[in-house]
Write a protein that holds these residues in place. Structure first.
Motif, short mmCIF file in Angstrom:
data_model
loop_
_atom_site.label_atom_id
_atom_site.label_comp_id
_atom_site.label_asym_id
_atom_site.label_seq_id
_atom_site.Cartn_x
_atom_site.Cartn_y
_atom_site.Cartn_z
N LEU A 167 0.83 -1.21 0.00
CA LEU A 167 0.00 0.00 0.00
C LEU A 167 0.87 1.25 0.00
O LEU A 167 0.57 2.22 -0.70
N THR A 168 1.94 1.22 0.77
CA THR A 168 2.87 2.37 0.81
C THR A 168 3.48 2.58 -0.57
O THR A 168 3.57 3.71 -1.06
N LEU A 169 3.86 1.48 -1.22
CA LEU A 169 4.42 1.58 -2.57
C LEU A 169 3.39 2.18 -3.53
O LEU A 169 3.73 3.03 -4.36
N MET A 170 2.12 1.79 -3.39
CA MET A 170 1.06 2.36 -4.22
C MET A 170 0.92 3.86 -3.98
O MET A 170 0.68 4.63 -4.93
N LEU A 171 1.07 4.28 -2.73
CA LEU A 171 0.99 5.72 -2.43
C LEU A 171 2.12 6.47 -3.10
O LEU A 171 1.90 7.53 -3.70
N TYR A 172 3.34 5.94 -3.01
CA TYR A 172 4.47 6.60 -3.68
C TYR A 172 4.23 6.68 -5.19
O TYR A 172 4.44 7.72 -5.81
N ASN A 173 3.78 5.58 -5.79
CA ASN A 173 3.53 5.58 -7.23
C ASN A 173 2.42 6.56 -7.60
O ASN A 173 2.51 7.26 -8.61
#
Length: 136
Positions: free
Chosen positions: A25-31
């Motif tokens: 989810l954190t990776l999705m936020l960065y993307n």
């Protein structure tokens, strides 16, 4: 895109969010933040200030979410919080003064966070599949 394709895509995205780990989810936020920064740059270059503002605001919301969910309990997380605050300030400055360099500064830091986070997730997956554990 047809209505059916749109609904299928929305269902797929909803499933992604529901089944993702906190790290994913954190990776999705960065993307997502990087996507909105690119769209904001396009809006700025086209002098479409409404589009620029809309996308900078979305990027700011993501940075705020990352800030409030960060558990600040060591020097590393304190430094991350300071960098998130800097990114947020760069977004404010870009929005108020229409400066692409502020968007570039924010994008560079978010890209570093995203790339590092992606590596952490990959190492974690490798360790789990090999039966290993990440050091605490």
């Amino acid at each position: 895109m047809t209505y059916t394709q749109t609904m299928s895509q929305q269902a797929y995205q909803q499933n992604q969010f529901q089944t993702a780990s906190p790290g994913e989810l954190t990776l999705m936020l960065y993307n997502g933040c990087l996507k909105f920064l690119r769209l904001a740059k396009r809006g700025l270059e086209a002098e479409n200030y409404e589009e620029k503002n809309k996308n900078i605001t979305k990027a700011q919301n993501i940075i705020r979410e990352l800030m409030v969910t960060l558990q600040v309990n060591d020097e590393t997380s304190e430094q991350m919080l300071k960098l998130y605050d800097y990114v947020h300030d760069q977004l404010v400055q870009a929005n108020v003064h229409n400066r692409k360099e502020n968007l570039d500064n924010a994008e560079a830091i978010v890209t570093e966070f995203r790339d590092t986070w992606k590596q952490v997730i990959q190492v974690d997956r490798q360790n789990r599949h090999q039966g290993g554990q990440l050091p605490v």
